[in-house]
Scaffold this motif. Structure first.
Motif, mmCIF file in Angstrom:
data_model
loop_
_atom_site.group_PDB
_atom_site.id
_atom_site.type_symbol
_atom_site.label_atom_id
_atom_site.label_comp_id
_atom_site.label_asym_id
_atom_site.label_seq_id
_atom_site.Cartn_x
_atom_site.Cartn_y
_atom_site.Cartn_z
ATOM 1 N N MET A 231 0.760 -1.008 0.035
ATOM 2 C CA MET A 231 -0.089 0.194 -0.041
ATOM 3 C C MET A 231 0.914 1.415 0.358
ATOM 4 N N ASP A 232 2.200 1.142 -0.014
ATOM 5 C CA ASP A 232 2.945 1.999 0.110
ATOM 6 C C ASP A 232 3.625 2.546 -1.221
ATOM 7 N N ILE A 233 3.501 1.516 -1.864
ATOM 8 C CA ILE A 233 3.782 1.852 -3.135
ATOM 9 C C ILE A 233 3.848 3.644 -3.501
ATOM 10 N N ARG A 234 5.041 4.082 -4.615
ATOM 11 C CA ARG A 234 5.019 5.210 -4.267
ATOM 12 C C ARG A 234 4.179 5.187 -6.481
ATOM 13 N N THR A 235 3.043 6.131 -6.565
ATOM 14 C CA THR A 235 2.782 6.677 -8.280
ATOM 15 C C THR A 235 4.439 7.115 -8.986
ATOM 16 N N ASP A 236 5.424 7.962 -7.992
ATOM 17 C CA ASP A 236 6.543 8.575 -9.021
ATOM 18 C C ASP A 236 7.760 7.299 -9.153
ATOM 19 N N GLU A 237 7.524 6.453 -9.161
ATOM 20 C CA GLU A 237 8.607 4.820 -8.872
ATOM 21 C C GLU A 237 7.669 3.771 -9.655
ATOM 22 N N LEU A 238 6.416 4.223 -10.201
ATOM 23 C CA LEU A 238 6.109 3.172 -10.550
ATOM 24 C C LEU A 238 6.617 3.110 -12.366
ATOM 25 N N GLU A 239 7.219 1.751 -12.725
ATOM 26 C CA GLU A 239 7.685 1.581 -13.723
ATOM 27 C C GLU A 239 6.333 1.288 -15.128
ATOM 28 N N THR A 382 1.852 16.744 -9.003
ATOM 29 C CA THR A 382 2.444 16.276 -8.312
ATOM 30 C C THR A 382 2.559 15.695 -7.326
ATOM 31 N N ASN A 383 2.733 14.499 -6.402
ATOM 32 C CA ASN A 383 2.354 14.254 -4.933
ATOM 33 C C ASN A 383 0.968 14.892 -4.482
ATOM 34 N N GLY A 384 0.053 15.285 -5.284
ATOM 35 C CA GLY A 384 -0.872 16.744 -4.496
ATOM 36 C C GLY A 384 -0.761 18.151 -4.738
ATOM 37 N N VAL A 385 0.442 18.142 -5.325
ATOM 38 C CA VAL A 385 0.996 19.566 -5.277
ATOM 39 C C VAL A 385 0.767 19.789 -7.061
ATOM 40 N N LEU A 391 -1.631 26.154 -4.939
ATOM 41 C CA LEU A 391 -2.590 24.524 -5.179
ATOM 42 C C LEU A 391 -2.455 23.210 -4.986
ATOM 43 N N TYR A 392 -3.272 22.924 -3.896
ATOM 44 C CA TYR A 392 -2.737 21.286 -3.949
ATOM 45 C C TYR A 392 -4.226 20.043 -4.055
ATOM 46 N N TYR A 393 -4.179 19.184 -3.755
ATOM 47 C CA TYR A 393 -4.453 18.506 -4.398
ATOM 48 C C TYR A 393 -4.669 17.207 -2.978
ATOM 49 N N LEU A 394 -6.120 16.240 -2.858
ATOM 50 C CA LEU A 394 -5.639 15.123 -1.748
ATOM 51 C C LEU A 394 -6.889 14.891 -1.938
ATOM 52 N N GLY A 395 -6.985 12.999 -1.851
ATOM 53 C CA GLY A 395 -8.194 11.382 -1.816
ATOM 54 C C GLY A 395 -8.161 11.940 -3.042
ATOM 55 N N PHE A 396 -7.609 11.975 -4.430
ATOM 56 C CA PHE A 396 -7.161 11.549 -4.649
ATOM 57 C C PHE A 396 -7.015 10.022 -5.455
ATOM 58 N N PRO A 397 -7.017 8.735 -6.467
ATOM 59 C CA PRO A 397 -6.678 7.708 -5.968
ATOM 60 C C PRO A 397 -4.729 8.073 -6.713
ATOM 61 N N TRP A 398 -4.368 6.669 -6.148
ATOM 62 C CA TRP A 398 -2.496 7.409 -6.409
ATOM 63 C C TRP A 398 -1.714 8.192 -6.110
ATOM 64 N N LEU A 399 -2.428 9.331 -5.805
ATOM 65 C CA LEU A 399 -2.452 11.418 -5.514
ATOM 66 C C LEU A 399 -0.276 10.590 -5.313
ATOM 67 N N ASP A 413 -1.924 11.568 3.386
ATOM 68 C CA ASP A 413 -1.527 12.328 2.732
ATOM 69 C C ASP A 413 -1.725 13.820 3.400
ATOM 70 N N ALA A 414 -2.827 13.638 3.968
ATOM 71 C CA ALA A 414 -3.140 15.313 4.889
ATOM 72 C C ALA A 414 -2.238 15.632 5.816
#
Length: 425
Positions: A231-239, A382-385, A391-399, A413-414
């Motif tokens: 569950m801690d796999i980061r979005t920016d690490e996905l191949e 990028t990572n909610g930023v 301007l930020y985002y929160l609550g998105f899948p794979w944020l 994330d919050a």
């Protein structure tokens, strides 16, 4: 209803669901002047986009927002009903005196002179607010839509969007459910178990959706995934970024500890499975002939999850501690494709109700800020930023991580977003 008491805020949060409440709690703890604007009511998606028998798909221990803890008598592995979770969110907002402004819609956000200008509509009146920073916490499943086809569906067929389905009393006769994700299979199961009006055939139009066993080797699968840090796999690490766009797996939280729901278990209940819904003709609905592939895809998804657990236990010498002795009938692979049908077309006369379970989308066109949205109208971040400062985002899948899109990931994330807000004050 709480009222807006000033024109300028340090932060304005858009959305009063779990994500908006989580960031509001943390901002209040840091004494940051803010409000949360919710176009309907607190926990609106849970109130208006869930059916009566819905339960959360994650156990109690995974559903804690900042400052929350399980009560002494609460079963950590059980599943809350929708009504229970709505009450949890409403009480959370009330007990922490969070500044939620309900029945108020954000209609436009502009940026000029290092300040965000926000237009809101409240009781048909427009009001202007300003803020130094904005958090979009409305999620990516706030709106629903029905597909359009070349040929219209006849008026005698009742159409129900998943957001409007509440219980089996709304359907009648032969039912076509379009979509085999979590919502589609759960509603198919509910209808199969219910003697609704003039009950007839239940058809399920499927697609490639993986299945998850509910429990394996004595634990809920979500607990295994958390223990293994999946569950801690980061979005920016996905191949392969396509992993982040996969539909949530078929599974159910109904029952004290939930249960596995599969195409084969639904077939045994009388549900007829079809391939993917393609289009409509002059006389009816047309489907692909891929149902066997869809069954195999679901089975392989479950086997892959269990193999990951087995590999982890073998590497950590824990296999004897968690023996594989349970038999989950719903999770046994359908190697002979007994759940498949060869139907690729249904006449309009064969269907009385269509239930669209094809998911949700969100509209962000109120963000009238250059470079804030992609050509498809989705937030750039990028990572909610956002590239737009403040301007930020929160609550998105794979944020930020795999868990970002479920309640379990919102609190973490919050914390990240609230820290950035403090640094950029």
């Amino acid at each position: 209803m709480r009222q807006i008491d000033q024109q300028h805020y340090d932060v304005i949060v858009i959305g009063g669901g779990q994500a908006g409440l989580a960031i509001s709690y943390l901002l209040k703890q840091s004494n940051i002047n803010h409000i949360v604007i919710e176009r309907n009511q607190i926990a609106n998606s849970w109130v208006n986009q869930r059916w009566d028998s819905f339960t959360l798909n994650t156990p109690n221990w995974m559903n804690l927002l900042p400052g929350m803890a399980l009560s002494p008598n609460e079963d950590r592995e059980a599943f809350k009903t929708n009504a229970e979770y709505i009450a949890t969110l409403v009480n959370y907002a009330k007990e922490n005196e969070l500044p939620i402004i309900e029945q108020t819609e954000v209609t436009a956000v502009h940026f000029s002179n290092n300040t965000y200008d926000i237009t809101i509509s409240q009781e048909s009146k427009n009001t202007k607010l300003t803020a130094n920073q904005i958090v979009v916490a409305s999620g990516q499943m706030s709106d629903s839509t029905n597909p359009l086809f070349d040929y219209p569906i006849p008026a005698h067929i009742k159409q129900i969007n998943i957001a409007d389905y509440k219980n089996p009393t709304q359907v009648t006769g032969n039912v076509l459910i379009v979509g085999s994700g979590q919502s589609g299979v759960q509603i198919a199961e509910e209808l199969a178990k219910t003697n609704y009006t003039n009950k007839g055939h239940i058809y399920l139009a499927t697609s490639n959706v993986a299945r998850s066993p509910r429990r394996y080797r004595g634990k809920d699968v979500m607990e295994w995934l958390n223990m293994m840090r999946v569950m801690d796999i980061r979005t920016d690490e996905l191949e392969d970024i396509m992993i982040s766009r996969q539909t949530q797996p078929q599974v159910s939280g109904v029952g004290h500890y939930g249960h596995t729901v599969s195409l084969q278990s639904l077939h045994r209940m009388g549900v007829t499975h079809l391939g993917k819904m393609l289009t409509t003709s002059e006389v009816g609905f047309e489907f692909s002939d891929e149902i066997k592939q869809h069954i195999a895809f679901a089975d392989k998804g479950s086997e892959k999850l269990k193999t990951i657990v087995d590999t982890y236990l073998a590497k950590t010498n824990q296999e004897d501690m968690y023996p594989n002795i349970e038999i989950d009938e719903a999770d046994i692979a359908d190697l002979n494709f007994t759940a498949a049908s060869d139907i690729t077309a249904l006449d309009f006369s064969q269907i009385d109700t269509v239930l669209w379970a094809i998911g949700y989308q969100a509209k962000f066109n109120y963000l009238q800020i250059p470079n804030a949205l992609s050509d498809k109208g989705t937030p750039i971040h990028t990572n909610g930023v956002s590239p737009q400062k403040g301007l930020y985002y929160l609550g998105f899948p794979w944020l930020i991580k795999r868990k970002s899109g479920i309640i379990f990931g919102v609190a973490e994330d919050a914390e990240v977003i609230s820290q950035l807000i403090k640094e950029n004050r």
